[in-house]
Design a protein around this motif. Sequence first.
Motif, PDB file in Angstrom:
ATOM      1  N   GLY A   1       9.926 -23.680 -12.223  1.00 13.15           N
ATOM      2  CA  GLY A   1      11.363 -23.709 -12.493  1.00 13.15           C
ATOM      3  C   GLY A   1      12.185 -23.862 -11.230  1.00 13.15           C
ATOM      4  O   GLY A   1      13.277 -24.430 -11.254  1.00 13.15           O
ATOM      5  N   GLN A   2      11.643 -23.384 -10.110  1.00 13.06           N
ATOM      6  CA  GLN A   2      12.354 -23.515  -8.828  1.00 13.06           C
ATOM      7  C   GLN A   2      12.418 -24.988  -8.403  1.00 13.06           C
ATOM      8  O   GLN A   2      13.441 -25.460  -7.927  1.00 13.06           O
ATOM      9  CB  GLN A   2      11.652 -22.678  -7.756  1.00 13.06           C
TER      10      GLN A   2
ATOM     11  N   GLU B   1      12.287 -27.503 -10.444  1.00 11.86           N
ATOM     12  CA  GLU B   1      13.146 -28.214 -11.384  1.00 11.86           C
ATOM     13  C   GLU B   1      14.610 -27.949 -11.098  1.00 11.86           C
ATOM     14  O   GLU B   1      15.425 -28.881 -11.118  1.00 11.86           O
ATOM     15  CB  GLU B   1      12.815 -27.793 -12.814  1.00 11.86           C
ATOM     16  N   ALA B   2      14.943 -26.681 -10.838  1.00 12.22           N
ATOM     17  CA  ALA B   2      16.341 -26.355 -10.574  1.00 12.22           C
ATOM     18  C   ALA B   2      16.811 -27.095  -9.323  1.00 12.22           C
ATOM     19  O   ALA B   2      17.916 -27.641  -9.285  1.00 12.22           O
ATOM     20  CB  ALA B   2      16.519 -24.856 -10.391  1.00 12.22           C
ATOM     21  N   ALA B   3      15.948 -27.140  -8.305  1.00 10.28           N
ATOM     22  CA  ALA B   3      16.321 -27.809  -7.065  1.00 10.28           C
ATOM     23  C   ALA B   3      16.438 -29.313  -7.280  1.00 10.28           C
ATOM     24  O   ALA B   3      17.379 -29.953  -6.805  1.00 10.28           O
ATOM     25  CB  ALA B   3      15.303 -27.506  -5.973  1.00 10.28           C
ATOM     26  N   ALA B   4      15.494 -29.876  -8.031  1.00  7.35           N
ATOM     27  CA  ALA B   4      15.541 -31.316  -8.305  1.00  7.35           C
ATOM     28  C   ALA B   4      16.796 -31.654  -9.102  1.00  7.35           C
ATOM     29  O   ALA B   4      17.449 -32.670  -8.856  1.00  7.35           O
ATOM     30  CB  ALA B   4      14.295 -31.755  -9.068  1.00  7.35           C
ATOM     31  N   ALA B   5      17.153 -30.781 -10.060  1.00  5.81           N
ATOM     32  CA  ALA B   5      18.327 -31.045 -10.882  1.00  5.81           C
ATOM     33  C   ALA B   5      19.605 -31.032 -10.049  1.00  5.81           C
ATOM     34  O   ALA B   5      20.608 -31.614 -10.441  1.00  5.81           O
ATOM     35  CB  ALA B   5      18.427 -30.013 -12.004  1.00  5.81           C
ATOM     36  N   LEU B   6      19.559 -30.376  -8.885  1.00  8.31           N
ATOM     37  CA  LEU B   6      20.733 -30.370  -8.006  1.00  8.31           C
ATOM     38  C   LEU B   6      20.728 -31.567  -7.066  1.00  8.31           C
ATOM     39  O   LEU B   6      21.588 -31.682  -6.197  1.00  8.31           O
ATOM     40  CB  LEU B   6      20.754 -29.078  -7.177  1.00  8.31           C
TER      41      LEU B   6
ATOM     42  N   ILE C   1      13.356 -24.434  -0.397  1.00  6.62           N
ATOM     43  CA  ILE C   1      13.245 -23.649  -1.628  1.00  6.62           C
ATOM     44  C   ILE C   1      11.832 -23.096  -1.794  1.00  6.62           C
ATOM     45  O   ILE C   1      11.651 -21.897  -1.993  1.00  6.62           O
ATOM     46  CB  ILE C   1      13.616 -24.520  -2.867  1.00  6.62           C
TER      47      ILE C   1
ATOM     48  N   ASN D   1      18.184 -35.961 -17.406  1.00  4.48           N
ATOM     49  CA  ASN D   1      18.267 -36.054 -15.944  1.00  4.48           C
ATOM     50  C   ASN D   1      16.903 -36.335 -15.315  1.00  4.48           C
ATOM     51  O   ASN D   1      16.647 -35.993 -14.176  1.00  4.48           O
ATOM     52  CB  ASN D   1      18.984 -34.859 -15.313  1.00  4.48           C
TER      53      ASN D   1
ATOM     54  N   LEU E   1      13.944 -35.243 -15.564  1.00  2.13           N
ATOM     55  CA  LEU E   1      12.877 -34.288 -15.260  1.00  2.13           C
ATOM     56  C   LEU E   1      11.639 -34.695 -16.044  1.00  2.13           C
ATOM     57  O   LEU E   1      10.525 -34.341 -15.681  1.00  2.13           O
ATOM     58  CB  LEU E   1      13.298 -32.862 -15.626  1.00  2.13           C
TER      59      LEU E   1
ATOM     60  N   ARG F   1      20.805 -37.584 -10.184  1.00  2.00           N
ATOM     61  CA  ARG F   1      20.864 -36.206 -10.687  1.00  2.00           C
ATOM     62  C   ARG F   1      22.076 -35.440 -10.161  1.00  2.00           C
ATOM     63  O   ARG F   1      22.462 -34.424 -10.733  1.00  2.00           O
ATOM     64  CB  ARG F   1      19.597 -35.450 -10.294  1.00  2.00           C
TER      65      ARG F   1
ATOM     66  N   PHE G   1      19.363 -23.664 -16.927  1.00  7.38           N
ATOM     67  CA  PHE G   1      18.060 -23.436 -17.561  1.00  7.38           C
ATOM     68  C   PHE G   1      18.020 -22.122 -18.323  1.00  7.38           C
ATOM     69  O   PHE G   1      18.785 -21.199 -18.040  1.00  7.38           O
ATOM     70  CB  PHE G   1      16.961 -23.407 -16.487  1.00  7.38           C
TER      71      PHE G   1
ATOM     72  N   ASN H   1      16.586 -19.776 -13.114  1.00  9.90           N
ATOM     73  CA  ASN H   1      15.999 -20.451 -11.958  1.00  9.90           C
ATOM     74  C   ASN H   1      16.908 -20.439 -10.739  1.00  9.90           C
ATOM     75  O   ASN H   1      17.022 -21.438 -10.030  1.00  9.90           O
ATOM     76  CB  ASN H   1      15.632 -21.903 -12.289  1.00  9.90           C
TER      77      ASN H   1
ATOM     78  N   PHE I   1      17.701 -19.382  -6.896  1.00  8.78           N
ATOM     79  CA  PHE I   1      16.789 -19.279  -5.758  1.00  8.78           C
ATOM     80  C   PHE I   1      16.797 -17.822  -5.281  1.00  8.78           C
ATOM     81  O   PHE I   1      17.789 -17.363  -4.706  1.00  8.78           O
ATOM     82  CB  PHE I   1      17.231 -20.219  -4.642  1.00  8.78           C
TER      83      PHE I   1
ATOM     84  N   HIS J   1      15.543 -16.140  -2.906  1.00 11.99           N
ATOM     85  CA  HIS J   1      15.570 -15.775  -1.488  1.00 11.99           C
ATOM     86  C   HIS J   1      16.920 -16.054  -0.859  1.00 11.99           C
ATOM     87  O   HIS J   1      17.090 -15.881   0.344  1.00 11.99           O
ATOM     88  CB  HIS J   1      14.476 -16.525  -0.737  1.00 11.99           C
TER      89      HIS J   1
ATOM     90  N   ARG K   1      26.600 -22.672  -9.882  1.00 10.97           N
ATOM     91  CA  ARG K   1      25.801 -23.472  -8.949  1.00 10.97           C
ATOM     92  C   ARG K   1      25.778 -24.929  -9.381  1.00 10.97           C
ATOM     93  O   ARG K   1      25.910 -25.833  -8.556  1.00 10.97           O
ATOM     94  CB  ARG K   1      24.370 -22.917  -8.891  1.00 10.97           C
TER      95      ARG K   1
END
Lengths: 328, 254
Positions: free
Chosen positions: A184-185, A187-192, A203, B52, B54, B90, B97, B101, B103, B105, B163
């Motif tokens: 999911g990390q 995917e979330a990054a790719a979606a951005l 990430i 998008n 994926l 994208r 989601f 999801n 981040f 950190h 975000r």
Amino acid sequence: MTATSQQAPAGAPEEIKAVPVRHPGRWVGVAVLAVLVAMLVNGVVNNKAYRWDTVGKYVFDQRLSAAALVTLELTVLAMFFGVVLGVILAIMRLSPNPILSSAAWIYLWIFRGTPVYTQLVFWGLISVLYPRLGLGIPFGPEFVSFQTQNVITFFVAAVIGLALNESAYMAEIVRAGITSVDTGQHEAAAALGMNRNHIMRRIVLPQAMRVIIPPTGNELISMLKTTSLVVAVPLTSELYSKSREIALSLFQPVPLLICAAIWYLAVTSILMVGQYYLERYYARGSSRALPPTPLEKLRMRLRGLRPPPGRDPGAPPISVQRGGGLGI
Amino acid sequence: MSDPMVLAEGVHKRFGRLEVLKGINLRVERGAVMCVIGPSGSGKSTFLRCINHLEQINAGRLYVDGQLVGYRQRGDKLHELREAEIAKQRIDVGMVFQHFNLFPHMTVLGNLLEAPLKVRREPKKAATERARDLLDRVGLADKAGAYPRQLSGGQQQRVAIARALAMRPKLMLFDEPTSALDPELVGEVLDVMRGLAETGMTMVVVTHEMGFAREVGDELVFMDAGVVVEAGHPRDVLANPQQERTRSFLSKVL
């Protein structure tokens, strides 16, 4: 509203003062252990064959401390290049490009599949195999060339040998770390709109670090001791070889072994402290509150501000430390 | 009339031999809110992920804002886009989601700033100002310095929405945004989404929240087994479903 809650008394409930469970077994255990330890210490201290006077005389010998420095240099350099190469290999292995992933696989197969001692001997002989090294066009003219033995000294050969071997192990550790990060990390990054490089660097790898660091600490400490094998190159200025050399001249192997062991332990301890703080840094965000450093713990004790278990004074909710792996 | 924001023409998607989407035809007009409902495994999330890129579609055509998603057409041949070009497409599509999801950190503010600073290369001051505005809009202005795991699920999902908005998307995709939340936290996320719909954002929302679909949705799509069974205005579909399959699904969830 239930009946029981209506019956709640108005004042504070009476604190329970129960008799704690006794643990007589623990006291017996402590007694047995204490006797055993006393016997061991007595046996070691009063055994003349250990030659503690020699240990005391040589442990701070300038030759040994210089050798310990060489060992530390070898460890740090080999580990540094091993980690860098290991990250590259791990990313290659996870790459969708079949050429990159199989190249990485073959590298791992060779360097994990042969003993590090053998590899070190090989790197020591590199100048026999290739007396000259040159830079130029393949099968074409050469621009510069060197005598191999001038460029690849025994020290350099030792670093190369240790680093290449280490990178194969590090690659698997890094790969484990990368695959431990939730998809999911990605995917979330790719979606951005982030590209693969950015996702990996910003990430995935920072999150993978929490899985990567503990076994890497193992590797680092193991590397410190593996440096004693560079006599295969042959490089003899590091701690183990130097202590053997002095021991042979004195005809006293045991006290010098103890001296070397003391130095290895000292360096390992320093590295472990470093690991603790590194892990703490990458635990950011993984638990509600960072665990206190030993120094902070000490300060709290001194001020008598020992925090009640699981709750920071004044800090918002409960600090649940989840799988921190901060157990030194 | 201008192009629709999303146009799907006969979209097929297979995973191995399993055909998940069997020819989806849909259009989402600019500024419209489309809600997609259906039983699990009906392909609704997969369709959202195709929008998008994926997931890569196997047949049909999918356009966002008049642009083919994931491909370039030259003559009658399709060429796959490069990674950088896909990433660029994208940027205009925000996605939220089911499991947030975020981040973990990075702080909340770090989550909001990462893409605007590093992908859009916005100046730091302006981006930070905008990120704080967005946090204010989702009611979390005081949480900028917190880490995601210090927040409740509802707060995390609101951060995730902020975000996505930080990249100034033209289209927002929501993949079951409230399904992982405690019932009492669902409302705060739906409120943010309702507010977003009022600003005229085009939204595609896969959801099980029929109330939200009825109040906010401009169109309701019922999917089952990889096809669109029924589509129409939410009030009509919910009150007076035409298809037997829709009726039996709604009778179970309403």
